[in-house]
Write an enzyme that holds these catalytic residues in place. Sequence first.
Site, PDB file in Angstrom:
ATOM      1  N   LYS A  48       0.731  -1.289   0.056  1.00  0.00           N
ATOM      2  CA  LYS A  48       0.088   0.091   0.086  1.00  0.00           C
ATOM      3  C   LYS A  48       0.881   1.180   0.192  1.00  0.00           C
ATOM      4  CE  LYS A  48      -3.304  -0.614   2.823  1.00  0.00           C
ATOM      5  NZ  LYS A  48      -4.189  -0.688   3.719  1.00  0.00           N
ATOM      6  N   LYS A  51       2.567  -4.494  10.825  1.00  0.00           N
ATOM      7  CA  LYS A  51       1.169  -4.526  11.473  1.00  0.00           C
ATOM      8  C   LYS A  51       1.170  -5.053  13.005  1.00  0.00           C
ATOM      9  CE  LYS A  51      -3.216  -3.514  10.264  1.00  0.00           C
ATOM     10  NZ  LYS A  51      -3.668  -2.832   9.302  1.00  0.00           N
ATOM     11  N   THR A  72      -9.197   7.783   5.466  1.00  0.00           N
ATOM     12  CA  THR A  72      -9.452   6.159   4.764  1.00  0.00           C
ATOM     13  C   THR A  72     -10.747   6.198   3.612  1.00  0.00           C
ATOM     14  OG1 THR A  72      -8.197   5.245   6.329  1.00  0.00           O
ATOM     15  CG2 THR A  72      -9.641   3.968   4.972  1.00  0.00           C
ATOM     16  N   SER A  85      -1.646   9.462   7.614  1.00  0.00           N
ATOM     17  CA  SER A  85      -0.688   9.090   8.492  1.00  0.00           C
ATOM     18  C   SER A  85       0.678   9.484   8.487  1.00  0.00           C
ATOM     19  CB  SER A  85      -0.705   7.634   8.973  1.00  0.00           C
ATOM     20  OG  SER A  85      -1.736   7.258   9.731  1.00  0.00           O
TER      21      SER A  85
END
Length: 436
Positions: free
Chosen positions: A99, A111, A195, A363
Site C-alpha cells: 500500500k 502491523k 481512509t 498518517s
Amino acid sequence: MSNNATTTSTDIFEDAIKRLDDAFRYANIDEEALELLKHPKIIIQVAVPVRMDDGTLRVFDGYRVRHDDTRGPGKGGIRFHPQVNLSEVKALAFWMTCKCAVVGIPYGGAKGGVIVNPKELSRLELERLSRGFIREIADFIGPEKDVPAPDVYTNAMIMGWMMDEYSDIVRQRTPAVITGKPIPLGGSLGRDDATGRGAYYCLKELEIKRGWNPSDIRIAVQGFGNAGQHVARLLHDDGYKVVAVSDSRGGIYSEEGFDIPSLIKIKNESLHLKAVYCHESVCEAVNAESVTNEALLELDVDILIPAALENQITVENADRIKAPVIVEVANGPTTSGADQILKSKNTLIIPDILANAGGVTVSYFEWVQNKAGYYWSVEEVHSKLQTIMSREFNAVYDLMGKHGIDMRTAGYAHALTRIGAAIAAQGTKSYFTEKN
Ligand code: NAD
C-alpha cells in the site's frame, strides 16, 4: 476474523502473497526482490500481563510484524480483536508494504495485533493493556523504525496512551512514534476521515471515466465504522444513493437511499445499526428493511463497498455478487479464489492497497508534521491527499489498460516496481556478478 470463510486463518498470508506472482510479470522488479517480499523481516510475539479491575491477572497475546522496511520505516496499525492471529498480522503487514508503495509514500509495511475482545474490558483495563503492549514492543518501534497507527477496535485515544507510554520509556516526547493520535497530542487534521476520503477520491476519478450521474448510482456499504461511514457520507453528499449499510449485528436496506448523516449520528449514539432499525427513528422515516451481512454483499447495486473485515467475498459467494464495481475499503475482503470468479464476470475491483491507502497517506502527513513541528490546515491535508490518490489511481488504471489486466494485478505491479527500484538500488545479482 479470517476464519469465517473458506480461506482458513492459517493461510491468509500465503493467500495474500500469491498476488505477487501474478503481478511480477508486469512489474519492473528483480526475482530476488520478489523472494525477499515473501518473508516478513521481523516477527515478534509478546505476552501482555494486565491486572484487571477485579484484582485478577490476565495475559493477552500480541504480535508485531515488520514485513519490509526497504523504502522507509515500517508502517501499520494495531488491531485489538479476539480473532487476531499471526498469519493475519503477517498478511496485514504485507499489504501495508504494498500500500505504501502504491501511493509512493516513504514507508515499508508493518502491523500489530492483540488477541482480545476490547468490548469486554473497562476503560482502565483497556488503557493498561494498550500501555503494556507498547512496553513489550518498545524496542522494535520508533519514528525511524516502525510507526504504528489505529486499526480495527483501536482508536485515537488508544494511540495517545501508546505515544505517552513510549515517550516515558525513551524519556522524550516522541509524537512521531505513532499516528492517528488525538489532535491535541499531535494528530493531524483530516486523519479521521482519511481512509474513506481516499476511497472517495478514487471513485471520483472513476466517475469521470464512466460518466456517472451520481443520483443514478446505488451503493451498498458493508461495515459502518470509521472507514465505511466516511466514504458513505462523502458519496451521499455528492448525490449518490447509499441503499444499504451494515455492521457486525446486521444491516439495513432502503430502496430510496439513506440520509447518511442521520444514520451516522444514530449509529454512533446507539453503537449499533440495529438500533436505527428497531427504534422509531430514521429507518421508519425512510422505510428500511433488515438485511443480513451476507445478503448485503449480493444486492443488485452499482457499487459494493466492503468496509469491515477480510475474507467476505469468497469462492462461496463470488458468483452471486451483482455489483459491477467493488471498492475494497477493508483490507483483504476478497480472497484470491473469488478474484478469479469476479474477473470472469468483468467486475472492476479497486483493490484495497489503493482504495484504502488514504488512511496511511494522512498518517504519513501526521508523521511529517510531528517531525517538522509545523501543522497544516485541513484544506491543505485534503488537497495533498487528493493529489496523491488521484495521481496513483490513474497510474494504476492506466497500467491495467496497458496490459489488459485486472486492477488488483496492476496495483501490485505498480507497487512492486517502486519496491523493486529501492531493492535494486542496493544491487542485485546482475550488479554483483557483472565483470568490472
Ligand atoms: P471500525 O472498527 O471503525 O469499523 C468496523 C465496522 O465493521 C464496525 O461497524 C463493525 O460493527 C463492522 N463489522 C465487524 N464485523 C462485521 C461483519 N462480519 N459484517 C459487517 N460489518 C462488520 O474499523 P475501521 O477502522 O472502519 O476498519 C474497517 C476496515 O477498513 C478494516 O478492514 C481495516 O483494516 C480497514 N482500514 C481501515 C483504515 C482506517 O484508517 N480506519 C485504514 C485502512 C484500512
